[in-house]
Design an enzyme around this catalytic site. Structure first.
Site, short mmCIF file in Angstrom:
data_model
loop_
_atom_site.label_atom_id
_atom_site.label_comp_id
_atom_site.label_asym_id
_atom_site.label_seq_id
_atom_site.Cartn_x
_atom_site.Cartn_y
_atom_site.Cartn_z
N GLY A 72 38.53 37.55 39.55
CA GLY A 72 39.04 37.26 38.96
C GLY A 72 39.02 35.26 38.41
N SER A 201 39.78 41.97 37.71
CA SER A 201 39.59 41.49 39.10
C SER A 201 40.36 43.11 40.31
CB SER A 201 40.40 40.58 39.91
OG SER A 201 40.29 39.93 40.94
N CYS A 326 51.01 32.39 43.89
CA CYS A 326 49.85 30.91 44.00
C CYS A 326 50.42 29.62 44.33
CB CYS A 326 48.93 31.04 43.26
SG CYS A 326 48.05 32.38 42.27
C1 PLP Z 1 45.24 37.16 39.85
C2 PLP Z 1 44.95 36.88 38.56
C3 PLP Z 1 43.89 36.02 38.97
C4 PLP Z 1 42.63 35.77 40.38
O1 PLP Z 1 42.00 36.77 40.46
P1 PLP Z 1 41.31 36.58 42.19
O2 PLP Z 1 40.07 37.76 42.02
O3 PLP Z 1 42.65 36.35 42.56
O4 PLP Z 1 40.96 35.21 41.91
C5 PLP Z 1 43.33 35.60 37.37
N1 PLP Z 1 43.69 35.57 36.57
C6 PLP Z 1 45.54 36.25 36.73
C7 PLP Z 1 46.01 36.64 34.95
C8 PLP Z 1 45.60 37.01 37.58
O5 PLP Z 1 46.72 37.80 37.74
#
Ligand code: PLP
Length: 400
Positions: A72, A201, A326
């Site tokens: 993501g 993601s 995070c």
């Molecule tokens: C988890 C998340 C991301 C990041 O995705 P990754 O695959 O972990 O890099 C971005 N946006 C939202 C809303 C998320 O919940």
């Protein structure tokens, strides 16, 4: 402790047995490079293209509009930086987003501000929802991009994406949405909802970590993300993660095929938990109750530290979260909770429970039994709680 209750599915989810089974062959006998011409390579290529078509089908997109990424964050970075740099050439250097986006969006916007772009951060108000009329008022002749998340990862609020898409279309502004939390949980139709770019993601919907995708509407040619080979039509080079991509497509198809029954099951659990926890004195639900992800509960208990609550839950085998995964580990209160007008003292005391496929009503029973006990226990030696009870402190919530 006899059992682990994992209720942090907004942070990540376990890989489903179906996805794992579908991935397995591509590590061993089907290990070929999808760019190779011999049969083991051609089989990998075929699996890749079937996955692309299946993923596109979940969003009413075309297969050649799906680009695989490492997740993501990468998809968000590509969409936002890509459009910014593309449109800057036409003199458009203004971006509109919201105050409570994921850091993959907010930090990307901050980098662009340093490069000379201007960013408008829309308010999300007490309910955690962007107002379409405020978005429309923020659009200027030099607006290059609107990027608003589909559903928030902390408080689960769902944004009025069809309205936002229609406004962007009317004004000829490109629209990206971070749909990482929404994919597999909410019906998404990129055509009907006028979405130009969308990030997903796999590990948020019971697929593997380290793989995701960006949908880019046909006709939008973003600058290449990674230079190298001809993978992803040369726009995002690098040997494809075939197993991961296959796992993502199987997990997504499973979620999309059962989206209504999954939503019904999870929202029943969500509502029972919220109703039960609201019986605790001076407890609050964060974000709109109605426009909310089926599996998301986010609450504050006055006089209780979120971190202490999590440690007590951990002792009982419960994995939950306070604020965003995070930022946990830092003492900063969540930018999402501050964005909906919570004072710092309350924003520190939040508990996020997010349900996934593996959770059951028994998990809800256990939480309803344990959380009130823990809150009482923590309050029993909290000087702040004494003051709150005596009416010496109260926390003004900004209901704008
Ligand atoms: C988890 C998340 C991301 C990041 O995705 P990754 O695959 O972990 O890099 C971005 N946006 C939202 C809303 C998320 O919940």
């Amino acid at each position: 402790m006899d059992r682990l209750i994992y209720v942090d599915n907004s942070a990540t989810t376990p890989v489903s047995p179906e996805a794992l089974k579908a991935m397995e062959p591509y590590f061993i006998e089907g290990f070929g490079n999808a760019s190779s011409l011999y049969s083991v390579g051609r089989k990998a290529k075929k699996a890749l293209e079937e996955a692309r078509a299946s993923i596109a089908g979940c969003f009413n997109a075309e297969p050649d509009e799906i680009y695989f990424t490492s997740g993501g964050s990468e998809a968000d970075n590509w969409a936002i930086k890509g459009v910014a740099h593309l449109m800057a050439k036409k003199g458009k250097k203004h971006i509109i987003t919201s105050k409570f986006e994921h850091h993959a969006v907010l930090h990307t916007c901050a980098v662009l501000e340093k490069e000379g772009f201007e960013v408008t951060y829309l308010n999300v108000h007490h309910n955690g929802i962007v107002r379409p009329e405020e978005l429309e008022a923020a659009i200027r002749p030099d607006t290059a991009l609107v990027t608003i998340m589909y559903a928030n990862n902390e408080i689960g609020t769902i944004q009025p994406i069809p309205e936002i898409g229609a406004i962007c279309k009317k004004h000829g502004v490109l629209f990206h949405t971070d749909a990482v939390q929404a994919a597999g949980n909410i019906h998404i139709d990129v055509k009907a909802q006028n979405i130009d770019m969308l990030s997903i993601s796999a590990h948020k919907f019971h697929g593997p970590k380290g793989v995701g995708a960006l949908y880019i509407r046909k006709g939008i040619i973003l600058p290449n993300l990674i230079e190298g080979g001809a993978q992803e039509k040369g726009h995002r080079a690098g040997t494809e993660n075939v197993a991961g991509i296959v796992g993502m497509s199987v997990a997504l198809k499973n979620a999309c095929d059962h989206i209504d029954e999954k939503a019904a099951r999870l929202s029943k659990m969500r509502d029972r938990l919220i109703d039960g926890l609201l019986k605790i004195e001076r407890s609050h639900i964060n974000g709109d109750r109605e426009h909310r992800l089926p599996g998301n509960v986010n609450m504050c208990f006055e006089g209780v530290e979120g971190e202490s609550l999590l440690l007590q839950l951990d002792l009982r085998g419960v994995c939950a979260s306070s604020g965003s995964a995070c930022t946990s580990g830092s003492l900063d209160p969540s930018h999402v909770l501050l964005s909906i007008g919570l004072p710092h003292e309350i924003a520190h005391g939040s508990l996020r429970i997010s349900f996934g496929d593996q959770n059951t009503e028994e998990d809800v029973d256990f939480l309803l039994q344990e959380v009130p006990k823990i809150v009482n226990y923590l309050r029993s030696f909290s000087p702040l709680w004494e003051e709150i009870k005596e009416g010496k402190v109260h926390f003004p919530i900004n209901y704008d």
